[in-house]
Design an enzyme around this catalytic site. Structure first.
Site, PDB file in Angstrom:
ATOM      1  N   ASN A   7       0.834  -1.160  -0.073  1.00 57.16           N
ATOM      2  CA  ASN A   7      -0.142   0.005  -0.018  1.00 57.16           C
ATOM      3  C   ASN A   7       0.913   1.156  -0.030  1.00 57.16           C
ATOM      4  O   ASN A   7       1.297   1.490   1.107  1.00 57.16           O
ATOM      5  CB  ASN A   7      -0.846  -0.091   1.225  1.00 57.16           C
ATOM      6  CG  ASN A   7      -1.721   1.043   1.393  1.00 57.16           C
ATOM      7  OD1 ASN A   7      -1.735   1.987   0.444  1.00 57.16           O
ATOM      8  ND2 ASN A   7      -2.857   0.911   2.156  1.00 57.16           N
ATOM      9  N   ARG A  91      -2.686  -1.710  -3.558  1.00 58.04           N
ATOM     10  CA  ARG A  91      -3.809  -1.151  -3.310  1.00 58.04           C
ATOM     11  C   ARG A  91      -3.538   0.080  -4.172  1.00 58.04           C
ATOM     12  O   ARG A  91      -2.664   0.782  -4.351  1.00 58.04           O
ATOM     13  CB  ARG A  91      -3.715  -0.630  -1.794  1.00 58.04           C
ATOM     14  CG  ARG A  91      -5.009   0.127  -1.655  1.00 58.04           C
ATOM     15  CD  ARG A  91      -5.070   0.727  -0.451  1.00 58.04           C
ATOM     16  NE  ARG A  91      -6.300   1.650  -0.093  1.00 58.04           N
ATOM     17  CZ  ARG A  91      -6.531   2.713   0.680  1.00 58.04           C
ATOM     18  NH1 ARG A  91      -5.166   3.019   1.268  1.00 58.04           N
ATOM     19  NH2 ARG A  91      -7.337   3.345   0.691  1.00 58.04           N
ATOM     20  N   HIS A 180     -12.945   2.998  -0.235  1.00 59.41           N
ATOM     21  CA  HIS A 180     -13.196   1.854   0.862  1.00 59.41           C
ATOM     22  C   HIS A 180     -13.645   0.551   0.484  1.00 59.41           C
ATOM     23  O   HIS A 180     -14.312  -0.316   0.955  1.00 59.41           O
ATOM     24  CB  HIS A 180     -13.772   2.469   2.102  1.00 59.41           C
ATOM     25  CG  HIS A 180     -13.140   3.558   2.890  1.00 59.41           C
ATOM     26  ND1 HIS A 180     -13.847   4.382   3.488  1.00 59.41           N
ATOM     27  CD2 HIS A 180     -11.950   3.757   3.254  1.00 59.41           C
ATOM     28  CE1 HIS A 180     -13.393   5.157   4.221  1.00 59.41           C
ATOM     29  NE2 HIS A 180     -11.758   5.020   3.968  1.00 59.41           N
ATOM     30  N   HIS A 208     -17.786   1.948   7.379  1.00 59.65           N
ATOM     31  CA  HIS A 208     -16.569   1.962   7.704  1.00 59.65           C
ATOM     32  C   HIS A 208     -15.995   3.112   8.430  1.00 59.65           C
ATOM     33  O   HIS A 208     -16.087   4.203   7.800  1.00 59.65           O
ATOM     34  CB  HIS A 208     -15.613   1.719   6.391  1.00 59.65           C
ATOM     35  CG  HIS A 208     -14.299   1.603   6.348  1.00 59.65           C
ATOM     36  ND1 HIS A 208     -13.468   0.456   6.069  1.00 59.65           N
ATOM     37  CD2 HIS A 208     -13.460   2.579   7.019  1.00 59.65           C
ATOM     38  CE1 HIS A 208     -12.079   0.767   6.560  1.00 59.65           C
ATOM     39  NE2 HIS A 208     -12.047   2.295   6.858  1.00 59.65           N
ATOM     40  N   GLY A 210     -13.426   5.224  10.386  1.00 61.92           N
ATOM     41  CA  GLY A 210     -11.974   5.295  10.833  1.00 61.92           C
ATOM     42  C   GLY A 210     -11.545   6.859  10.782  1.00 61.92           C
ATOM     43  O   GLY A 210     -12.651   7.677  11.113  1.00 61.92           O
ATOM     44  N   ASN A 211     -10.355   7.203  10.457  1.00 60.92           N
ATOM     45  CA  ASN A 211     -10.094   8.520  10.169  1.00 60.92           C
ATOM     46  C   ASN A 211     -10.919   9.104   9.238  1.00 60.92           C
ATOM     47  O   ASN A 211     -11.680  10.189   9.000  1.00 60.92           O
ATOM     48  CB  ASN A 211      -8.669   8.483  10.031  1.00 60.92           C
ATOM     49  CG  ASN A 211      -8.075   9.475  11.019  1.00 60.92           C
ATOM     50  OD1 ASN A 211      -8.566  10.380  11.547  1.00 60.92           O
ATOM     51  ND2 ASN A 211      -6.672   9.190  11.454  1.00 60.92           N
ATOM     52  N   ARG A 241     -12.208  15.678   7.517  1.00 60.94           N
ATOM     53  CA  ARG A 241     -13.073  16.091   6.422  1.00 60.94           C
ATOM     54  C   ARG A 241     -14.761  16.367   6.755  1.00 60.94           C
ATOM     55  O   ARG A 241     -15.016  15.818   7.662  1.00 60.94           O
ATOM     56  CB  ARG A 241     -13.054  14.945   5.510  1.00 60.94           C
ATOM     57  CG  ARG A 241     -11.585  14.835   4.928  1.00 60.94           C
ATOM     58  CD  ARG A 241     -11.763  13.609   3.977  1.00 60.94           C
ATOM     59  NE  ARG A 241     -10.610  12.993   3.503  1.00 60.94           N
ATOM     60  CZ  ARG A 241     -10.577  11.617   3.574  1.00 60.94           C
ATOM     61  NH1 ARG A 241     -11.220  10.736   3.861  1.00 60.94           N
ATOM     62  NH2 ARG A 241      -9.278  11.211   3.434  1.00 60.94           N
ATOM     63  N   GLY A 330     -11.637   1.717  12.751  1.00 58.36           N
ATOM     64  CA  GLY A 330     -11.127   1.863  14.278  1.00 58.36           C
ATOM     65  C   GLY A 330     -12.143   2.314  15.084  1.00 58.36           C
ATOM     66  O   GLY A 330     -12.270   1.696  16.281  1.00 58.36           O
ATOM     67  N   GLY A 332     -15.644   2.054  14.393  1.00 55.62           N
ATOM     68  CA  GLY A 332     -16.846   0.969  14.316  1.00 55.62           C
ATOM     69  C   GLY A 332     -16.417  -0.022  14.967  1.00 55.62           C
ATOM     70  O   GLY A 332     -17.345  -0.879  15.422  1.00 55.62           O
ATOM     71  N   GLU A 333     -15.071  -0.634  15.301  1.00 53.86           N
ATOM     72  CA  GLU A 333     -14.740  -1.963  15.755  1.00 53.86           C
ATOM     73  C   GLU A 333     -14.564  -1.804  17.363  1.00 53.86           C
ATOM     74  O   GLU A 333     -14.629  -2.606  18.187  1.00 53.86           O
ATOM     75  CB  GLU A 333     -13.219  -2.302  15.188  1.00 53.86           C
ATOM     76  CG  GLU A 333     -13.419  -3.006  13.758  1.00 53.86           C
ATOM     77  CD  GLU A 333     -12.093  -3.039  13.219  1.00 53.86           C
ATOM     78  OE1 GLU A 333     -11.209  -3.221  13.974  1.00 53.86           O
ATOM     79  OE2 GLU A 333     -11.963  -2.799  12.008  1.00 53.86           O
ATOM     80  N   GLU A 384      -8.230  -5.119   4.916  1.00 54.69           N
ATOM     81  CA  GLU A 384      -7.955  -5.084   3.481  1.00 54.69           C
ATOM     82  C   GLU A 384      -7.098  -5.651   2.835  1.00 54.69           C
ATOM     83  O   GLU A 384      -7.032  -6.087   1.745  1.00 54.69           O
ATOM     84  CB  GLU A 384      -8.007  -3.463   3.338  1.00 54.69           C
ATOM     85  CG  GLU A 384      -9.521  -2.699   3.606  1.00 54.69           C
ATOM     86  CD  GLU A 384      -9.147  -1.395   4.013  1.00 54.69           C
ATOM     87  OE1 GLU A 384      -8.766  -0.796   5.091  1.00 54.69           O
ATOM     88  OE2 GLU A 384      -9.612  -0.214   2.955  1.00 54.69           O
TER      89      GLU A 384
HETATM   90  P1  ADP Z   1      -7.619   4.925   9.505  1.00 52.25           P
HETATM   91  O1  ADP Z   1      -8.684   5.616   8.568  1.00 52.25           O
HETATM   92  O2  ADP Z   1      -6.526   5.960   9.516  1.00 52.25           O
HETATM   93  O3  ADP Z   1      -6.946   3.678   8.851  1.00 52.25           O
HETATM   94  P2  ADP Z   1      -8.665   3.475  11.421  1.00 52.25           P
HETATM   95  O4  ADP Z   1      -9.446   2.731  10.953  1.00 52.25           O
HETATM   96  O5  ADP Z   1      -7.448   2.999  12.124  1.00 52.25           O
HETATM   97  O6  ADP Z   1      -8.154   4.825  10.864  1.00 52.25           O
HETATM   98  O7  ADP Z   1      -9.424   4.465  12.930  1.00 52.25           O
HETATM   99  C1  ADP Z   1      -8.843   5.392  13.458  1.00 52.25           C
HETATM  100  C2  ADP Z   1      -9.962   6.120  14.459  1.00 52.25           C
HETATM  101  O8  ADP Z   1     -10.536   4.997  15.292  1.00 52.25           O
HETATM  102  C3  ADP Z   1      -9.400   7.081  15.523  1.00 52.25           C
HETATM  103  O9  ADP Z   1     -10.282   8.166  15.498  1.00 52.25           O
HETATM  104  C4  ADP Z   1      -9.312   6.579  16.790  1.00 52.25           C
HETATM  105  O10 ADP Z   1      -9.585   7.372  17.781  1.00 52.25           O
HETATM  106  C5  ADP Z   1     -10.763   5.322  16.622  1.00 52.25           C
HETATM  107  N1  ADP Z   1     -10.475   4.401  17.630  1.00 52.25           N
HETATM  108  C6  ADP Z   1      -9.608   3.470  17.677  1.00 52.25           C
HETATM  109  N2  ADP Z   1      -9.889   2.844  19.032  1.00 52.25           N
HETATM  110  C7  ADP Z   1     -10.837   3.390  19.567  1.00 52.25           C
HETATM  111  C8  ADP Z   1     -11.640   3.319  20.954  1.00 52.25           C
HETATM  112  N3  ADP Z   1     -11.196   2.147  21.563  1.00 52.25           N
HETATM  113  N4  ADP Z   1     -12.735   4.099  20.950  1.00 52.25           N
HETATM  114  C9  ADP Z   1     -12.924   4.977  20.053  1.00 52.25           C
HETATM  115  N5  ADP Z   1     -12.299   5.129  19.193  1.00 52.25           N
HETATM  116  C10 ADP Z   1     -11.332   4.646  18.748  1.00 52.25           C
END
Ligand code: ADP
Length: 399
Positions: A7, A91, A180, A208, A210-211, A241, A330, A332-333, A384
């Protein structure tokens, strides 16, 4: 059979070496700050994590360093010879309308990726650099491209067209592409398995988060709508964003003297939950601060969750029948409290969250609705890289 997944960003290369078809990760790592005086490499190999600084002038040097590490890796070699790598999966962010799935890379494919590069100027050019660097280091190995946009090429015109003059679509390809896709596809397929359904017999909404965040409406296992658009700016509120907002705000600000570059930077890098909170783009930090009484941190979380809830409602209407809502990424999980907020009062969609299941399902797969809830809400950690490794393995068998 060993498959390398790459990637490549503008100043970094992330990689994972898989043993296929069982998807065992033999090594993974990251070379970053490529082109700067002090580049850094971190990798996990043989159960040990290593970090070092070094000078890596360009992506070709980075690729050579990755291969060297796989061969030596501070005494934990996972390869005895480079020729053990039988395929490389890349990717690629934007495949435009041309690529409906992963493909074996040849000069024609490279030319097509180049043609759509102006739709993803920050991503496709470094992706191409990575492809060329890998081809240079491993000229006889099949190289496969996996596109973030591919899963969304089944979206119909009614969902991908913007209500702009039609010529803009014809002339410049201005439409919704979505991103995504590898993640949305992976979790939709996994959800079908978890629910005992065929992969083309599931209607679900994949979130999905995450950031960067996006949602997709998946009918019969295929994407029929998604929240990101021509670029990843549209849709959900993200770390930095905006997501959806009235485009007239830009004209208004232009009249006030803001230029295009400033507005671009503001919308992509200074908005989202960072902009709203004035504090951070990181949901963990915002959660901590909100609990400590920081009002705008709470406000940012509320706006973030509200937008997702709104999309779940919209996509449920699009799909008609809804088997599952899936959370990944991050946030969602891991963020059970946020999931509960996004799914609150969704009984009309057949969703009733089981509080205990929800709070116990952190960083792992699980169903977080009650057994009586007709619609399942599932948490599925995305992978991914594994999805790219799968496609690469399968395509390389036919190469
Ligand atoms: P990217 O889009 O950069 O791959 P990730 O999927 O790793 O990002 O997600 C990052 C986000 O997930 C950040 O905002 C982080 O704070 C959030 N995150 C990770 N663990 C937790 C948690 N335990 N509780 C709340 N948010 C979390």
């Amino acid at each position: 059979m060993k498959v390398l997944v790459v990637n490549c960003g503008s100043s970094s290369i992330k990689y994972q070496l898989f043993e296929m078809p069982n998807r065992q990760v033999l090594s993974k790592g990251l070379v970053e700050r490529i082109g700067e005086r002090e580049s850094a490499m971190s990798f996990t190999q043989g159960g040990q994590t290593h970090r070092r600084t070094c000078e890596v002038r360009d992506h070709e040097e980075a690729m050579a360093l990755i291969l060297e590490t796989l061969l030596a890796g501070d005494g934990e070699a996972v390869l005895s010879d480079i020729s053990q790598i039988k395929a490389v999966g890349h990717r690629v962010v934007h495949g435009g309308e041309a690529f409906t799935g992963s493909v074996l890379i040849d000069e024609k494919v490279i030319a097509s990726i180049e043609r759509v590069a102006d739709l993803a100027p920050l991503h496709n050019p470094p992706n191409l650099v990575g492809i060329r660097a890998a081809m240079h280091e491993m000229p006889d190995v099949p190289q496969i491209a996996c596109f973030d946009t591919a899963f969304h090429t089944t979206i119909p015109p009614v969902a991908y067209l913007y209500a702009l003059p039609y010529e803009l679509y014809e002339k410049f390809g201005i439409r919704r592409y979505g991103f995504h896709g590898t993640s949305h596809r992976y979790v939709a397929r996994r959800a079908a398995e978890m629910l005992g359904r065929h992969k083309y017999d599931i209607n679900c909404i994949t979130c999905h988060l995450g950031n960067g965040s996006s949602a997709a409406a998946v009918r019969n296992g295929r994407s029929v709508d998604t929240s990101m658009g021509l670029t990843p700016l549209e849709g959900l509120v993200m770390g930095t964003r905006t997501g959806d907002f009235d485009p007239a705000i830009l004209f208004y600000l232009a009249d006030k003297g803001y230029d295009a570059a400033t507005l671009n930077d503001m919308c992509n890098k200074k908005s989202g939950v960072l902009g709203l909170s004035g504090l951070s783009n990181d949901m963990r930090t915002l959660g901590e601060q909100a609990r400590a009484g920081h009002k705008r941190a709470q406000l940012a979380i509320d706006v973030f969750c509200y937008r997702i809830k709104k999309y779940i409602g919209a996509y449920a209407a699009v799909l008609g029948r809804l088997d599952a809502v899936i959370f990944t990424g991050g946030i969602g999980e891991n963020a059970a409290d946020l999931r509960a907020k996004m799914c609150s009062e969704l009984n009309l969609l057949g969703i009733t969250i089981d509080e205990q299941r929800n709070s116990e399902t952190v960083g792992r797969e699980g169903r977080i609705t009650t057994d009586a809830s007709p619609t399942a809400v599932l948490v599925i950690p995305t992978n991914e890289e594994a999805a790219i490794a799968n496609d690469t393995y399968e395509l390389s068998q036919t190469a």
